[in-house]
Scaffold this active site. Structure first.
Site, PDB file in Angstrom:
ATOM      1  N   LYS A 160       2.345   3.959 -11.429  1.00 20.63           N
ATOM      2  CA  LYS A 160       1.322   2.944 -11.182  1.00 20.63           C
ATOM      3  C   LYS A 160       1.111   2.047 -12.406  1.00 20.63           C
ATOM      4  CE  LYS A 160       0.315   3.687  -6.881  1.00 20.63           C
ATOM      5  NZ  LYS A 160       0.527   2.667  -5.844  1.00 20.63           N
ATOM      6  N   THR A 212      -8.359  11.250   1.914  1.00 25.68           N
ATOM      7  CA  THR A 212      -7.108  11.007   2.631  1.00 25.68           C
ATOM      8  C   THR A 212      -6.149  12.155   2.334  1.00 25.68           C
ATOM      9  OG1 THR A 212      -6.134   9.810   0.764  1.00 25.68           O
ATOM     10  CG2 THR A 212      -7.383   8.494   2.359  1.00 25.68           C
ATOM     11  N   TYR A 221       3.040   9.977 -10.808  1.00 22.77           N
ATOM     12  CA  TYR A 221       2.195   9.009 -10.107  1.00 22.77           C
ATOM     13  C   TYR A 221       1.538   8.060 -11.098  1.00 22.77           C
ATOM     14  CZ  TYR A 221      -1.451   7.178  -7.033  1.00 22.77           C
ATOM     15  OH  TYR A 221      -2.276   6.347  -6.316  1.00 22.77           O
ATOM     16  N   ASN A 261       0.809  -1.219   0.000  1.00 23.76           N
ATOM     17  CA  ASN A 261       0.000   0.000   0.000  1.00 23.76           C
ATOM     18  C   ASN A 261       0.848   1.278   0.000  1.00 23.76           C
ATOM     19  OD1 ASN A 261      -2.544   1.666   0.682  1.00 23.76           O
ATOM     20  ND2 ASN A 261      -1.176   2.085   2.414  1.00 23.76           N
TER      21      ASN A 261
END
Length: 242
Positions: free
Chosen positions: A169, A200, A165, A88
Site C-alpha cells: 500500500k 469485512t 500488505y 478497490n
C-alpha cells in the site's frame, strides 16, 4: 450512450467495494461492478437495480492484464467513456507476517494484486478516463501505509505486522502521487483513500467501522470538484501524513 456518470469499482462483489457500488448507485450513477467471479458481480448488479439503480457487471481479474483490457473494451463499447475508476481490489496474502517471517511468495502475491494489478487496470482504463469531462481515480489505501503513523511507536499502527500488505500500500501511495503528477494538466484528480478498519472479510467482522463508513471517503474523493486535492491520502477526517 448513457449521459449518467459512469464508475468502475474493482473488487466490488463484497465488503467495502460492494458498499462503494451501492453508494454510487444511490447517487444516480451508472455503476460497473467489477469482480473476478462474474456471477457474484451480477448478483450485486441485481441488488442495485432492485433499488432503482443503473448497473452492469464485468469480469475483471486485476492480476491478468488481458482481463483488464477486455473489460475496458466492453466499457468503451457500452458507455464510450469512464468518469471514475475506483481501484478497490486488494488482498492480504495468506501468510502475511512480520518482515522477519514473511515468505517471498507471500510478498509477491500481495504485490501482484495490490500493485501490479492496480497499474494494469489503470493503464487499461486511462483512455476511457481521458474521454470524461472531469475524471477521477481513487486508489484504496490504508493508514498502515503511512510511514509517519507506523513509525510512531506509540501508535497502534506500529503493532500491525502485515509487512506485505503495508508495503504494497505504500507502493500504491507512490503510484497515486506519480499518476496525479502525470495527469495534473488534464484535470484528472488522483487520490488514495483510507477506509479505516471495517467489518469485512479482510478487516475482520469484529471491526468497529461499517463498510458504509469505509466507502464514504472513496465516494467523496471520487466526486471532488475541479479545485479539489490531487496526489493525497485521505481518511474520513481529511488528509493523512505520508
Amino acid at each position: 450512450m448513457t449521459q449518467q456518470n459512469v464508475v468502475l469499482v474493482t473488487g466490488a462483489t463484497k465488503g467495502i467495494g460492494r458498499e462503494i457500488a451501492r453508494q454510487f448507485g444511490a447517487l444516480g450513477w451508472t455503476v460497473v461492478v467489477g469482480g473476478r467471479d462474474l456471477g457474484r458481480a451480477e448478483a450485486v448488479v441485481k441488488e442495485l437495480v432492485s433499488h432503482g439503480g443503473d448497473a452492469a457487471a464485468v469480469r475483471i481479474e486485476v492480476t491478468d492484464p488481458a482481463s483488464a483490457q477486455v473489460a475496458a473494451e466492453w466499457i468503451e463499447e457500452k458507455y464510450g467513456r469512464l468518469d471514475v475508476l475506483v481501484n478497490n481490489a486488494a488482498v492480504i496474502a495468506e501468510g502475511d507476517d512480520a518482515v522477519s517471517a514473511i515468505s517471498a511468495k507471500t510478498l509477491r502475491d500481495g504485490f501482484e494484486t495490490n500493485v501490479v494489478g492496480l497499474v494494469a487496470t489503470t493503464q487499461a482504463m486511462l483512455p476511457l478516463l481521458r474521454r470524461a469531462e472531469a475524471a477521477r481515480v481513487v486508489n484504496m489505501s490504508t493508514e498502515l501505509s503511512s510511514l509517519a503513523r507506523v513509525g510512531d511507536p506509540e501508535s497502534r499502527m506500529s503493532t500491525v505486522l502485515t509487512a506485505g500488505y503495508n508495503s504494497s500500500k505504500i507502493a500504491v501511495n507512490m503510484l497515486t502521487v506519480m499518476l496525479a503528477n502525470e495527469l495534473r494538466g488534464e484535470g484528472i484528480l488522483v487520490n488514495a483513500a483510507d477506509p479505516g478498519n471495517c467489518a469485512t472479510d479482510m478487516g475482520g467482522w469484529d471491526a468497529a467501522r461499517t463498510p458504509a463508513q469505509g466507502a464514504a471517503v472513496a465516494v467523496r474523493l471520487a466526486t471532488l470538484p475541479a479545485d479539489g486535492p490531487t496526489g493525497e491520502l485521505h481518511d474520513e477526517s481529511g488528509r493523512l501524513p505520508w
